[in-house]
Motif scaffolding. Sequence first.
Motif: not given
Length: 74
Positions: A63, A66-67, A69-74
């Motif tokens: 989890t 995933i958080h 990776a999402e932070a890095k992608a945004s």
Amino acid sequence: MKSEKSITDYLSDFNPGDGANPLSLKSGAPITIWLPADIKARYDKLQDMSGRKFSRKAREVLTALIHAAEAKAS
């Protein structure tokens, strides 16, 4: 700002030898992650040693990954 937890932090409250039964997951959905056979065997051993609690720690780490990776992608 939320502080980052290391793998050691996630495992700080994990005792593989306590053997207590974990609480059941009330909601969720399964995923499949393929691992090398030797790693899967080690995972199974930790699951057995911990009374099936190691999966809870694996879920926490996944989890967090995933958080991150999402932070890095945004």
